[in-house]
Design an enzyme around this catalytic site. Structure first.
Site, PDB file in Angstrom:
ATOM      1  N   ALA A  40     -34.924  14.767  14.677  1.00 13.25           N
ATOM      2  CA  ALA A  40     -34.138  15.931  14.254  1.00 13.25           C
ATOM      3  C   ALA A  40     -34.531  17.158  15.068  1.00 13.25           C
ATOM      4  CB  ALA A  40     -34.339  16.190  12.772  1.00 13.25           C
ATOM      5  N   GLU A  57     -41.884  11.176   9.256  1.00 10.56           N
ATOM      6  CA  GLU A  57     -41.334  12.053   8.212  1.00 10.56           C
ATOM      7  C   GLU A  57     -42.291  12.273   7.045  1.00 10.56           C
ATOM      8  OE1 GLU A  57     -37.789  10.380  10.402  1.00 10.56           O
ATOM      9  OE2 GLU A  57     -39.724   9.627   9.721  1.00 10.56           O
ATOM     10  N   GLY A  93     -35.802  10.413  13.634  1.00 12.38           N
ATOM     11  CA  GLY A  93     -34.404  10.097  13.860  1.00 12.38           C
ATOM     12  C   GLY A  93     -34.148   9.473  15.210  1.00 12.38           C
ATOM     13  N   GLU A  98     -34.764   5.892  14.607  1.00 13.85           N
ATOM     14  CA  GLU A  98     -33.653   5.384  13.796  1.00 13.85           C
ATOM     15  C   GLU A  98     -32.404   5.185  14.652  1.00 13.85           C
ATOM     16  OE1 GLU A  98     -34.181   6.861   9.290  1.00 13.85           O
ATOM     17  OE2 GLU A  98     -34.100   8.515  10.733  1.00 13.85           O
TER      18      GLU A  98
END
Length: 695
Positions: free
Chosen positions: A61, A125, A102, A105
């Site tokens: 992010a 995270e 992310g 991911e």
């Protein structure tokens, strides 16, 4: 454009270009979706590769979008991954540099993955009090196995891609740039009728229920104050027990549940506070800096040796100066012993021990350090001693050298004034042990040049320190505040508490160590010397005499002599309540005419923490600290304040500033607590009146 598109040999190459870490902001997410859609509509394109510019895949992010509507605006990361998985043409991730959060991911949403062996892989995270929110807890167990995935998700730690070679996470792990191999793989699989999806892999782990139950108990025992690790276990459990889409919904729900917890707010606050601390309003980011190729440290004691280790750990040679050969030899022996112990633990090799020791050049002559780019003095904390050192440095050091003092309380401007180059003088307050503690208070003098400040801030990063700028005052940020904290702790002994009760209450609150154990560790004689100076300089400031009597009557200096506020057995740091100290407290209460009362743990915590807050308000009013969040960084990285509470200012925000002020006003009615100190600072009163918080 943050997602660049080109076609090479029938393969669409989508390059993420959002410096510095290719964060997945809204524009980048939208660019990926548009690029994959375009490639699927182009008959000349047979496959798709997603890679990152600047040799980084993606750090996840984009922090610039945190706490803004853009963070979750469609297409959010889950939408992007759905587009990747449903692509009719194969999508290959070329992972180099880092794939974090992310970013990982996103890679797991691709059909295939090729990685550089040294690429760092992580789902961090949990370190922000969260869990992966775009399928990370669901796909990683399917790709690397349940146990490895759970360890990565709960710890948040990064591992190199080469350690995950042979798992389904990577189809190929290689040295060098993975992009050519990814393009070749894309061309090879382009004709396949079906492409693998992580979501379709079955998790096969014997007795998974028992393993997950054990993991849940272990996490609950090791991180009881943090809700995120347990929720990580719950999300991974859902990956085993539920169908993929149902488990994905649970993960998403857990993510949002965690995002509003005070623990996550505190950890996110700390994350942003560290970054904000690097921003000095009147020192532009492009300020020229001075080159630091050679350092010198004056004093080879505990502090000087630790400071020297920071430089050699970063590959910067150090000249270590002492006045006596015995002290120099002892300092070098201590440094070697520290490195040998680190090598025994497997953290460095014996070869690295010798390399680092080889960067140290011992000397007993000031003339030998004249060519250093920066010199840091770590001598006795007395102005006359430091004055002599800086007068000598002014004479011998080359022009342009930075002259730094490691003082923890003394006036940096006064030290600078004994030189003819005050613009080159700065405070670099390391915390003990200097080779371990993250915090570096960078003390900006009235005449400190901007390029000197910019240089030291950049140097701090190289030394792996968290630097916070402070103005000049007695004690700077951290020690000025902690003095009020320890004063209140002493007052509470007079009123009825014991050292063990005070320490126990604040340690249960989350501090690494209570005020009396901390004083014993640092040395009670150090605090004694500071108070003697205070009696002359600040006759208006009230101190109890218990801490003075501890030294004057019983010479209880702390752990180094086996007795302080507590007793200690040889070679053991365990604090044992002392009958001698208990009797000292009883006698002192009689001397000052105090009738002991029962003090609750809640009062102990509030008086200690809110004393930090009130003094911090004065520090902000005086411009000593740039922002409230800087103060939190100081206490999180240098004083053992619990990370899950975010620092004293963030904790005050969570507690409610109106409630904080009410508590202070109640303490002001206690004649033993120094009522004058407990008058809420004007800044606090103003913020309460305006309905605002510390920022």
């Amino acid at each position: 454009m943050t997602a660049e598109y080109r076609v090479e040999s029938g393969v669409a190459v989508v390059t993420l270009n959002n410096p510095p870490v290719n964060g997945l902001n809204h524009a980048t997410r939208q660019g990926i979706v548009e690029a994959v859609t375009k490639a699927n509509q182009d008959d000349a394109v047979r496959a798709i590769v997603i890679t990152g510019g600047s040799k980084i895949f993606s750090g996840g992010a984009d922090i610039r979008e945190f706490n803004t509507p853009r963070m979750s605006q469609a297409p959010h990361l889950g939408n992007v991954i759905e587009v990747l998985e449903s692509s009719a043409k194969p999508v290959v991730a070329a992972v180099s540099g880092t794939a974090m959060g992310g970013g990982l991911e996103l890679a797991m949403g691709c059909h295939y993955r090729v990685a550089a062996a040294q690429a760092q892989i992580a789902l961090p995270e949990v370190k922000l009090g969260l869990l992966p929110g775009a399928g990370g807890t669901q796909r990683l167990p399917r790709l690397v196995g349940l146990e490895a995935a759970l360890n990565m998700i709960v710890s948040g730690d990064a591992v190199p891609a080469k350690k995950l070679a042979g798992t389904k996470l990577f189809d190929e792990v290689l040295e060098g740039d993975p992009l050519p191999a990814a393009i070749a793989l894309a061309g090879k699989v382009a004709g396949a009728e079906k492409h693998p999806r992580a979501r379709d892999i079955r998790i096969d782990f014997p007795e998974a229920e028992g393993y997950l139950g054990w993991a849940r108990m272990t996490v609950a025992a090791t991180a009881p104050q943090y809700p995120a690790p347990l929720r990580c276990v719950d999300a991974v459990t859902a990956a085993v027990t539920d169908k993929f889409d149902a488990a994905l919904k649970k993960e998403f729900a857990y993510f949002h549940e965690l995002s509003v917890t005070p623990e996550s707010r505190a950890l996110r606050h700390a994350f942003f506070a560290e970054r904000a601390a690097q921003n000095i309003p009147d020192v532009p980011a492009d300020t020229p800096i001075r080159e630091i190729k050679l350092a010198a440290v004056i004093g080879a004691g505990t502090m000087g040796g630790g400071i020297a280790m920071n430089f050699v750990n970063a590959g910067i040679p150090v000249k270590l100066l002492e006045m006596k050969q015995e002290a120099l030899d002892r300092g070098l022996a201590t440094i070697r012993k520290n490195y040998e112990n680190t090598a025994k633990k497997g953290r460095i090799t014996q070869e690295q021990v010798e390399e680092r020791m080889g960067l140290l050049q011992p000397t007993m002559s000031y003339d030998d350090i004249a060519d250093a780019d920066i010199v840091i003095e770590a001598v006795f904390e007395r102005f006359d001693v430091k004055e002599q050192v800086f007068q000598t440095l002014d004479k011998v050091m080359k022009q342009g050298a930075i002259l730094a003092t490691n003082t923890s309380t003394l006036d940096v401007d006064r030290i600078a004034a004994v030189t003819a180059r005050p613009q080159d003088v700065i405070g670099t307050h390391f915390f003990s042990p200097a080779n371990v503690m993250k915090l570096l208070e960078v003390v900006r003098g009235e005449k400190t040049a901007k390029d000197v400040l910019a240089t030291v801030m950049k140097l701090a990063k190289k030394l792996k320190k968290t630097a916070v700028v402070s103005g000049v005052c007695d004690g700077f940020i951290g020690n000025r505040m902690v003095e009020q904290y320890t004063r209140q702790a002493g007052f509470m002994l007079e009123e009825g508490a014991t050292p063990a009760q005070v320490d126990g209450a604040i340690e249960r609150f989350g501090f690494a160590m209570g005020p009396f154990r901390m004083s014993d560790l640092a040395g009670n004689d150090i605090g004694y010397d500071i108070r003697q100076r205070r009696y002359q300089e600040r006759p208006d400031m009230h101190y109890g005499k218990l801490a003075d009597y501890l030294i004057e009557k019983f010479d209880r200096k702390g752990q180094k002599v086996g007795k302080g506020w507590y007793d200690y057995k040889p070679g053991d740091r365990k604090a044992i309540p002392s009958a001698e100290v208990e009797q000292l407290i009883v006698d002192y209460r009689k001397e000052v005419g105090t009738t002991p009362r029962k003090i609750s743990d809640a009062e102990i915590v509030q008086r200690l923490v809110f004393s930090l807050v009130n003094e911090a308000c004065h520090i902000l009013e005086e411009g000593i600290a740039l922002r409230a969040s800087d103060i939190d960084v100081v206490y999180l990285t240098g004083y053992g304040f619990p990370a899950y509470r975010g620092g004293p200012m963030q904790y005050a925000n969570e507690f409610g500033l109106y409630n904080v002020m009410q508590a202070m006003e109640s303490f002001a009615r206690n004649p033993h607590a120094d009522p004058a100190f407990w008058q809420p600072a004007p800044l606090l009163r103003r913020l309460v009146a305006e309905g605002k918080n510390f920022e």
